[in-house]
Design an enzyme around this catalytic site. Structure first.
Site, PDB file in Angstrom:
ATOM      1  N   ARG A  83      -0.920  -2.245  -6.264  1.00 25.85           N
ATOM      2  CA  ARG A  83      -1.055  -3.391  -5.354  1.00 25.85           C
ATOM      3  C   ARG A  83      -1.981  -4.445  -5.955  1.00 25.85           C
ATOM      4  O   ARG A  83      -1.677  -5.644  -5.917  1.00 25.85           O
ATOM      5  CB  ARG A  83      -1.586  -2.894  -4.004  1.00 25.85           C
ATOM      6  CG  ARG A  83      -1.857  -3.985  -2.972  1.00 25.85           C
ATOM      7  CD  ARG A  83      -2.146  -3.346  -1.614  1.00 25.85           C
ATOM      8  NE  ARG A  83      -2.867  -4.219  -0.728  1.00 25.85           N
ATOM      9  CZ  ARG A  83      -2.308  -5.144   0.052  1.00 25.85           C
ATOM     10  NH1 ARG A  83      -1.001  -5.319   0.021  1.00 25.85           N
ATOM     11  NH2 ARG A  83      -3.035  -5.892   0.857  1.00 25.85           N
ATOM     12  N   HIS A 121      -3.263   2.457  -5.393  1.00 21.81           N
ATOM     13  CA  HIS A 121      -3.656   1.116  -4.974  1.00 21.81           C
ATOM     14  C   HIS A 121      -3.759   0.162  -6.158  1.00 21.81           C
ATOM     15  O   HIS A 121      -3.722  -1.067  -5.978  1.00 21.81           O
ATOM     16  CB  HIS A 121      -4.986   1.179  -4.216  1.00 21.81           C
ATOM     17  CG  HIS A 121      -5.101   0.156  -3.139  1.00 21.81           C
ATOM     18  ND1 HIS A 121      -4.302   0.159  -2.010  1.00 21.81           N
ATOM     19  CD2 HIS A 121      -5.911  -0.933  -3.007  1.00 21.81           C
ATOM     20  CE1 HIS A 121      -4.618  -0.856  -1.226  1.00 21.81           C
ATOM     21  NE2 HIS A 121      -5.592  -1.544  -1.819  1.00 21.81           N
ATOM     22  N   ARG A 181       0.864  -1.170   0.000  1.00 23.59           N
ATOM     23  CA  ARG A 181       0.000   0.000   0.000  1.00 23.59           C
ATOM     24  C   ARG A 181       0.908   1.229   0.000  1.00 23.59           C
ATOM     25  O   ARG A 181       2.066   1.156   0.441  1.00 23.59           O
ATOM     26  CB  ARG A 181      -0.896   0.027   1.236  1.00 23.59           C
ATOM     27  CG  ARG A 181      -1.825  -1.185   1.373  1.00 23.59           C
ATOM     28  CD  ARG A 181      -2.590  -1.140   2.689  1.00 23.59           C
ATOM     29  NE  ARG A 181      -3.521  -2.253   2.804  1.00 23.59           N
ATOM     30  CZ  ARG A 181      -3.238  -3.421   3.350  1.00 23.59           C
ATOM     31  NH1 ARG A 181      -2.015  -3.649   3.833  1.00 23.59           N
ATOM     32  NH2 ARG A 181      -4.151  -4.373   3.431  1.00 23.59           N
ATOM     33  N   LYS A 212      -1.763  -2.056   7.743  1.00 28.42           N
ATOM     34  CA  LYS A 212      -3.165  -1.891   8.087  1.00 28.42           C
ATOM     35  C   LYS A 212      -3.543  -2.929   9.134  1.00 28.42           C
ATOM     36  O   LYS A 212      -3.266  -4.112   8.990  1.00 28.42           O
ATOM     37  CB  LYS A 212      -4.017  -2.079   6.824  1.00 28.42           C
ATOM     38  CG  LYS A 212      -5.498  -1.857   7.024  1.00 28.42           C
ATOM     39  CD  LYS A 212      -6.218  -2.027   5.705  1.00 28.42           C
ATOM     40  CE  LYS A 212      -7.702  -1.820   5.842  1.00 28.42           C
ATOM     41  NZ  LYS A 212      -8.398  -2.011   4.546  1.00 28.42           N
ATOM     42  N   HIS A 269      -3.683 -10.457   3.688  1.00 28.76           N
ATOM     43  CA  HIS A 269      -5.128 -10.594   3.885  1.00 28.76           C
ATOM     44  C   HIS A 269      -5.416 -11.601   4.993  1.00 28.76           C
ATOM     45  O   HIS A 269      -4.884 -12.716   4.968  1.00 28.76           O
ATOM     46  CB  HIS A 269      -5.808 -11.055   2.601  1.00 28.76           C
ATOM     47  CG  HIS A 269      -5.793 -10.033   1.508  1.00 28.76           C
ATOM     48  ND1 HIS A 269      -5.915 -10.361   0.166  1.00 28.76           N
ATOM     49  CD2 HIS A 269      -5.694  -8.678   1.548  1.00 28.76           C
ATOM     50  CE1 HIS A 269      -5.875  -9.255  -0.558  1.00 28.76           C
ATOM     51  NE2 HIS A 269      -5.730  -8.224   0.255  1.00 28.76           N
ATOM     52  N   TYR A 316      -9.414 -11.541  -6.827  1.00 35.91           N
ATOM     53  CA  TYR A 316      -8.496 -11.404  -7.964  1.00 35.91           C
ATOM     54  C   TYR A 316      -8.692 -12.506  -8.997  1.00 35.91           C
ATOM     55  O   TYR A 316      -8.317 -12.348 -10.156  1.00 35.91           O
ATOM     56  CB  TYR A 316      -7.050 -11.360  -7.480  1.00 35.91           C
ATOM     57  CG  TYR A 316      -6.771 -10.153  -6.620  1.00 35.91           C
ATOM     58  CD1 TYR A 316      -6.840  -8.871  -7.160  1.00 35.91           C
ATOM     59  CD2 TYR A 316      -6.470 -10.278  -5.272  1.00 35.91           C
ATOM     60  CE1 TYR A 316      -6.611  -7.756  -6.372  1.00 35.91           C
ATOM     61  CE2 TYR A 316      -6.246  -9.168  -4.478  1.00 35.91           C
ATOM     62  CZ  TYR A 316      -6.320  -7.910  -5.032  1.00 35.91           C
ATOM     63  OH  TYR A 316      -6.108  -6.791  -4.260  1.00 35.91           O
TER      64      TYR A 316
END
Length: 328
Positions: free
Chosen positions: A278, A275, A144, A169, A301, A310
């Site tokens: 990414r 983003h 990120r 994050k 994740h 994805y």
């Protein structure tokens, strides 16, 4: 310096100050703290500034339904608002809201925009200097923008050719790839950052911001080389919270503006942002045959279902499925 927590009174008396103090005691990320505060204030204002202790499930349902029906927020936006008020009542006020009956938003989740490899390299090549290197890390390592600009010297392991993402994050640490093509540029950038740090020390400065209470636990860490930002700001500035003159990292907005300028010079007609690099990292790994669990780990994740989106972005054409119109 919008990623540095604002100071709170030693004994917070105001409701929102106590709410912030509770989140910090639970070690929530500062971005989560800011987001939850914004939504809780929105909830309070919607109900004509009533105190949350005088409200409950009915008021939460009314507000969340308003977000869906009148403000037409996206699914993830409503989920974030829900998380904020659930934390407020269950964690902070220690009250069970029971089963909520709000109207859920019907705005579907959109697939993320991605670059092809050629497009990503065009955008990177159209940038220069520090911004180009930051963009290269976003695409080459799946970072990120905030993770890239916050990288510190100790986060790079050249021998193992990997990066450690510590200020991520949700405060989730992870290890990700360090592209071979970036080894030399990153070494040169670190040398420049440490030379600048040495000059700051000679000028009587050089203490970098440390997260949490590390500056108290390790008093000398703030001036050590390993804690310095790899992408330091060009100028020192007064930290408005601590009133300490220090050098922070380059701003996220600077990188975003540099990318927007590069995009405007190219004929790539996609609604892209930082983003997008990414997302493109993940989709290109998937196209190359990388298994979904490995991509989940590299992206950081928690839930593999987040990574699974994805597979929809890559699409059937990347799996060798052809349209009947293209058959000879």
């Amino acid at each position: 310096m919008d990623d540095i927590p604002i100071p709170l009174p030693a004994q917070p008396a105001r409701f929102m100050d106590r709410f912030r103090a509770h989140m910090r005691a639970k070690r929530l990320a500062y971005r989560t703290e800011k987001t939850y505060c914004l939504w809780v204030l929105d909830f309070i204002r919607f109900h004509k500034r009533r105190h949350p202790e005088t409200m409950g499930a009915a008021e939460v349902d009314a507000w969340l339904s308003y977000l869906a029906n009148q403000r037409h927020v996206a699914i993830n936006t409503q989920k974030t608002a829900l998380n904020a008020v659930v934390y407020l009542y269950r964690q902070f006020l220690e009250r069970d809201l029971g089963e909520l009956q709000f109207n859920k938003t019907n705005k579907g989740r959109r697939l993320p925009v991605v670059f092809s490899h050629e497009e990503a390299m065009q955008v990177i090549d159209a940038m220069n200097g520090v911004h180009q290197l930051v963009a290269s890390l976003m695409y080459g390592s799946g970072l990120r923008v905030m993770e890239a600009v916050r990288l510190r010297v100790q986060d790079v392991d050249f021998s193992e050719q990997c990066l450690f993402i510590r200020e991520a994050k949700g405060e989730k640490w992870r290890r990700t790839l360090l592209p071979h093509a970036l080894l030399a540029p990153l070494r040169a950038q670190i040398d420049m950052a440490l030379a600048l740090h040495k000059r700051d020390l000679l000028d009587g400065y050089g203490a970098v911001y440390l997260p949490g209470a590390l500056d108290k636990k390790y008093p000398k860490a703030a001036t050590s080389s390993q804690w310095q930002y790899i992408f330091p700001a060009p100028n020192r500035a007064m930290d408005p919270r601590s009133q300490v003159m220090r050098r922070h990292h380059v701003g996220e907005q600077q990188v975003r503006r540099a990318m927007a300028a590069a995009m405007s010079r190219l004929d790539i007609r996609k609604k892209a942002s930082c983003h997008t690099f990414r997302h493109s990292f993940a989709t290109n790994l998937l196209k190359a045959g990388t298994d979904i669990r490995s991509i989940q780990e590299l992206m950081g994740h928690t839930d593999v279902n987040t990574t699974m989106i994805y597979t929809h972005v890559v699409g059937a054409h990347a799996r060798g499925v052809a349209s009947p119109l293209d058959r000879s």
